[in-house]
Design a protein around this motif. Structure first.
Motif, PDB file in Angstrom:
ATOM      1  N   ASP A   1      27.030   3.794   9.321  1.00 25.66           N
ATOM      2  CA  ASP A   1      26.068   2.256   8.841  1.00 25.66           C
ATOM      3  C   ASP A   1      27.692   0.988   8.164  1.00 25.66           C
ATOM      4  OD1 ASP A   1      24.476   0.539   9.534  1.00 25.66           O
ATOM      5  OD2 ASP A   1      24.001   1.128   6.788  1.00 25.66           O
ATOM      6  N   GLY A   2      28.018  -0.054   8.818  1.00 24.08           N
ATOM      7  CA  GLY A   2      28.651  -0.639   8.459  1.00 24.08           C
ATOM      8  C   GLY A   2      29.926  -0.600   9.078  1.00 24.08           C
ATOM      9  N   ASN A   3      31.440  -0.744   8.209  1.00 21.17           N
ATOM     10  CA  ASN A   3      32.528  -0.722   8.983  1.00 21.17           C
ATOM     11  C   ASN A   3      33.594   0.888   8.909  1.00 21.17           C
ATOM     12  OD1 ASN A   3      32.174  -3.908   8.462  1.00 21.17           O
ATOM     13  ND2 ASN A   3      32.828  -4.092   6.188  1.00 21.17           N
TER      14      ASN A   3
ATOM     15  N   PHE B   1      25.180  -2.689  12.540  1.00 19.55           N
ATOM     16  CA  PHE B   1      24.112  -2.512  12.084  1.00 19.55           C
ATOM     17  C   PHE B   1      22.712  -2.210  13.153  1.00 19.55           C
ATOM     18  CE2 PHE B   1      27.575  -5.902  10.493  1.00 19.55           C
ATOM     19  CZ  PHE B   1      26.936  -5.939   9.124  1.00 19.55           C
ATOM     20  N   LEU B   2      22.829  -0.521  12.247  1.00 17.01           N
ATOM     21  CA  LEU B   2      21.964  -0.153  13.596  1.00 17.01           C
ATOM     22  C   LEU B   2      20.669   0.204  13.208  1.00 17.01           C
ATOM     23  CD1 LEU B   2      24.312   0.992  16.514  1.00 17.01           C
ATOM     24  CD2 LEU B   2      22.725  -1.024  16.749  1.00 17.01           C
ATOM     25  N   THR B   3      20.348   0.264  13.543  1.00 12.77           N
ATOM     26  CA  THR B   3      17.712   1.720  12.955  1.00 12.77           C
ATOM     27  C   THR B   3      18.893   3.098  13.709  1.00 12.77           C
ATOM     28  OG1 THR B   3      17.490  -1.252  12.433  1.00 12.77           O
ATOM     29  CG2 THR B   3      15.939   0.815  12.653  1.00 12.77           C
ATOM     30  N   GLY B   4      18.277   3.589  12.859  1.00 13.70           N
ATOM     31  CA  GLY B   4      17.925   5.062  13.084  1.00 13.70           C
ATOM     32  C   GLY B   4      18.764   5.432  12.774  1.00 13.70           C
ATOM     33  N   MET B   5      18.508   6.458  14.283  1.00 15.24           N
ATOM     34  CA  MET B   5      20.381   7.313  14.650  1.00 15.24           C
ATOM     35  C   MET B   5      20.307   7.037  15.503  1.00 15.24           C
ATOM     36  SD  MET B   5      20.775   9.359  11.688  1.00 15.24           S
ATOM     37  CE  MET B   5      22.049  10.474  12.103  1.00 15.24           C
ATOM     38  N   PRO B   6      21.517   6.043  16.096  1.00 16.63           N
ATOM     39  CA  PRO B   6      21.854   5.511  17.476  1.00 16.63           C
ATOM     40  C   PRO B   6      22.871   6.349  17.950  1.00 16.63           C
ATOM     41  CG  PRO B   6      22.464   3.756  16.393  1.00 16.63           C
ATOM     42  CD  PRO B   6      21.589   5.142  15.593  1.00 16.63           C
ATOM     43  N   GLU B   7      22.723   6.432  19.252  1.00 16.37           N
ATOM     44  CA  GLU B   7      23.685   7.035  20.820  1.00 16.37           C
ATOM     45  C   GLU B   7      24.770   6.165  20.745  1.00 16.37           C
ATOM     46  OE1 GLU B   7      26.394  10.214  22.090  1.00 16.37           O
ATOM     47  OE2 GLU B   7      24.301  10.503  20.340  1.00 16.37           O
ATOM     48  N   CYS B   8      25.943   5.904  20.498  1.00 23.07           N
ATOM     49  CA  CYS B   8      26.311   4.629  21.283  1.00 23.07           C
ATOM     50  C   CYS B   8      27.483   5.817  22.310  1.00 23.07           C
ATOM     51  CB  CYS B   8      27.355   4.357  20.303  1.00 23.07           C
ATOM     52  SG  CYS B   8      26.239   2.961  18.734  1.00 23.07           S
ATOM     53  N   LYS B   9      28.496   4.699  23.321  1.00 22.39           N
ATOM     54  CA  LYS B   9      29.397   5.193  24.471  1.00 22.39           C
ATOM     55  C   LYS B   9      29.440   3.519  24.592  1.00 22.39           C
ATOM     56  CE  LYS B   9      25.882   8.601  26.858  1.00 22.39           C
ATOM     57  NZ  LYS B   9      25.231   9.296  27.870  1.00 22.39           N
TER      58      LYS B   9
ATOM     59  N   GLU C   1      18.953   4.727  21.441  1.00 19.60           N
ATOM     60  CA  GLU C   1      18.099   4.933  20.545  1.00 19.60           C
ATOM     61  C   GLU C   1      16.249   5.088  20.715  1.00 19.60           C
ATOM     62  OE1 GLU C   1      16.976   5.830  16.236  1.00 19.60           O
ATOM     63  OE2 GLU C   1      15.981   3.838  17.770  1.00 19.60           O
ATOM     64  N   LYS C   2      15.861   6.463  20.323  1.00 22.46           N
ATOM     65  CA  LYS C   2      15.002   7.311  20.657  1.00 22.46           C
ATOM     66  C   LYS C   2      13.997   6.260  21.120  1.00 22.46           C
ATOM     67  CE  LYS C   2      13.925   9.022  16.213  1.00 22.46           C
ATOM     68  NZ  LYS C   2      13.681  10.161  15.669  1.00 22.46           N
ATOM     69  N   SER C   3      13.637   4.966  19.684  1.00 22.79           N
ATOM     70  CA  SER C   3      13.053   3.788  19.680  1.00 22.79           C
ATOM     71  C   SER C   3      13.026   3.140  20.910  1.00 22.79           C
ATOM     72  CB  SER C   3      12.968   3.297  18.017  1.00 22.79           C
ATOM     73  OG  SER C   3      14.450   2.747  17.904  1.00 22.79           O
ATOM     74  N   GLY C   4      14.130   2.685  21.180  1.00 22.32           N
ATOM     75  CA  GLY C   4      14.294   1.886  22.876  1.00 22.32           C
ATOM     76  C   GLY C   4      14.369   0.429  22.270  1.00 22.32           C
ATOM     77  N   TYR C   5      14.904   0.140  21.080  1.00 22.85           N
ATOM     78  CA  TYR C   5      15.362  -1.183  21.156  1.00 22.85           C
ATOM     79  C   TYR C   5      16.472  -1.115  21.585  1.00 22.85           C
ATOM     80  CZ  TYR C   5      18.519   0.665  16.917  1.00 22.85           C
ATOM     81  OH  TYR C   5      19.697   1.556  17.134  1.00 22.85           O
TER      82      TYR C   5
ATOM     83  N   HIS D   1      17.109  -2.061  10.209  1.00 22.38           N
ATOM     84  CA  HIS D   1      17.475  -2.854  10.010  1.00 22.38           C
ATOM     85  C   HIS D   1      17.422  -4.509  10.572  1.00 22.38           C
ATOM     86  CE1 HIS D   1      21.638  -2.388   8.418  1.00 22.38           C
ATOM     87  NE2 HIS D   1      21.765  -1.460   9.555  1.00 22.38           N
ATOM     88  N   LYS D   2      16.939  -5.374  10.196  1.00 23.35           N
ATOM     89  CA  LYS D   2      15.568  -6.640  10.860  1.00 23.35           C
ATOM     90  C   LYS D   2      16.651  -6.923  11.934  1.00 23.35           C
ATOM     91  CE  LYS D   2      14.398  -8.886   7.014  1.00 23.35           C
ATOM     92  NZ  LYS D   2      13.826  -9.432   5.486  1.00 23.35           N
TER      93      LYS D   2
END
Length: 439
Positions: A259-261, A202-210, A401-405, A165-166
């Motif tokens: 991803d999404g709703n 709308f998140l890039t990659g495989m993020p972990e949410c808490k 997320e591992k990319s750190g965004y 996602h941009k």
């Protein structure tokens, strides 16, 4: 072992897909005869792997959506034939990955080549797939083997890899529906709040949410009870993405989101709930044919909140004639197909009271009795943004997320009416306003 006359590959309905006649003493009609005999045996629960009928022996296997049938007129070793058929299945799986109707139809040429190699004039020959591969090198059309469900392999089945996602954003809505029933004496006889945490990611990659809430159980375990408002949620149900073991251990809601709703979790509160919008209707009859309604609507939440798109549905007798309405705010419309007045107030601030007056005629004295006790309840619809009945609060929403965004989390709270019904008050008494202090 003896010799086989023919081998048939049949679909589940008994139709021939492929067959090889080795001795010329069997016709395709024997396949039809086999299916007929098999159906008879299935009806009597006497199914066996070998069927004998009129001097013909049928030995078969059922693999996936296929019947593999060996037919002979000689006295063969039935067990040897069964072993041969299993070896034949292994050969086809070596070439086609999976033995199904589709793989046979996609590879007619190589199927016939293999049938010619594994048997000569009805006698088994080579059945080792590796040996056959040295002679028959035609590239077969291999079926893709379905991968086991990702949940079985402990992977994330609800999210695919490579999502981009941009702009990385997370939207969370805490939506609570208030279900309320008030009887004709003005007493709340049932009340419940059903809440849902709705997410849009709308998140890039495989993020972990808490996600952290003002959970009473968590605060008690940390010795922080009393320092801030907490909620005790009942009947909590999570989306499959939530790590239940982690929640049971330390009450942390940790997950890799779809991803999404999606609905992250739902909960319920069955404690006593004050009516957010109280409605009372006084019914008066100045004459035998005329009926008047005096309706008062009062908001019982703090004045810093505002209810939007309020609808108060007031039932009228089905044969009411020419209702005339006057309101202190908003607009009221008679809806004949619903036999009701719909009072609409776009904005209803907390701590306010508004009035509606209505009068109508009835064609008969008997019809007037319907106004007493037989009328359906009044219904109320509303939506209050930035407000929850339970007091639930999102303390934090982290995205790792591992990319750190950096992701932008957005949280909002909404309370709306569910099954919100208030029955007409008894005419003999006009209940005093409820005295409920704001918490």
């Amino acid at each position: 072992m003896g010799s086989l006359s023919a081998i048939f590959f049949l679909d589940v309905k008994g139709r021939i897909i492929v067959h090889r006649d080795y001795r010329g003493d069997i016709s395709p009609k024997h396949a039809e005869r086999f299916m007929s005999k098999l159906s008879e045996l299935e009806e009597t629960s006497m199914v066996t792997p070998v069927i004998c009928d009129e001097g013909v022996s049928y030995v078969y296997l059922q693999i996936s959506n296929l019947y593999i049938l060996a037919v002979t007129r000689t006295n063969v070793n039935a067990m040897a034939v069964v072993v041969f058929l299993h070896r034949l299945v292994e050969v086809f799986k070596h070439y086609f990955q999976e033995l199904e109707e589709e793989s046979l139809r996609d590879n007619f040429v190589i199927v016939y080549e293999l049938l010619d190699e594994v048997m000569d004039f009805g006698y088994p020959q080579f059945t080792e797939a590796k040996i056959l591969s040295e002679y028959i090198k035609t590239d077969a059309h291999r079926l893709e083997t379905p991968k086991p469900p990702m949940a079985v392999t402990n992977a994330v089945s609800w999210r695919v890899e490579g999502i981009k996602h941009k702009k990385n954003e997370v939207f969370l809505d805490a939506v609570e529906s208030v279900h309320l029933l008030v009887n004709s004496n003005g007493t709340v006889i049932s009340s419940e709040v059903v809440g849902v945490l709705k997410m849009r990611t709308f998140l890039t990659g495989m993020p972990e949410c808490k996600l952290g809430l003002n959970d009473k159980v968590l605060f008690e375990s940390q010795g922080r009870i009393g320092k801030q408002k907490t909620v005790e949620l009942e009947d909590i149900k999570f989306h499959q993405c939530v790590r239940l073991a982690r929640f049971e251990n330390d009450r942390t809601i940790s997950f890799i989101p779809p991803d999404g709703n999606f609905d992250l979790m739902s909960y319920r509160l069955s404690q006593n709930i004050k009516p957010l919008i109280w409605v009372e209707c006084q019914v008066e009859k100045p004459s035998r044919s005329r009926t008047e309604y005096l309706v008062k609507a009062r908001s019982q939440f703090k004045d810093r909140s505002t209810a939007n798109n309020v609808e108060i549905i007031l039932p009228l007798p089905a044969d009411a004639i020419s209702p005339a309405v006057k309101t202190s705010i908003g607009s009221a419309v008679y809806v004949p197909e619903k036999s009701a007045l719909v009072w609409t107030i776009k904005s209803f601030p907390g701590g306010k009271e508004y009035v509606l007056r209505c009068h109508f005629n009835l064609p008969s004295v008997e019809a007037q009795d319907e106004v007493r006790g037989k009328m359906p309840p009044m219904k109320v619809k509303f939506e209050i943004p930035y407000f929850t009945v339970s007091g639930i609060q999102v303390r934090y929403l982290k995205v790792i997320e591992k990319s750190g965004y950096q992701a932008l989390p957005w949280v909002r709270y909404i309370t709306c009416a569910g099954n919100y019904e208030i029955r007409f008050q008894n005419e003999a008494q006009h209940p005093a306003p409820l005295r409920i202090t704001n918490s």
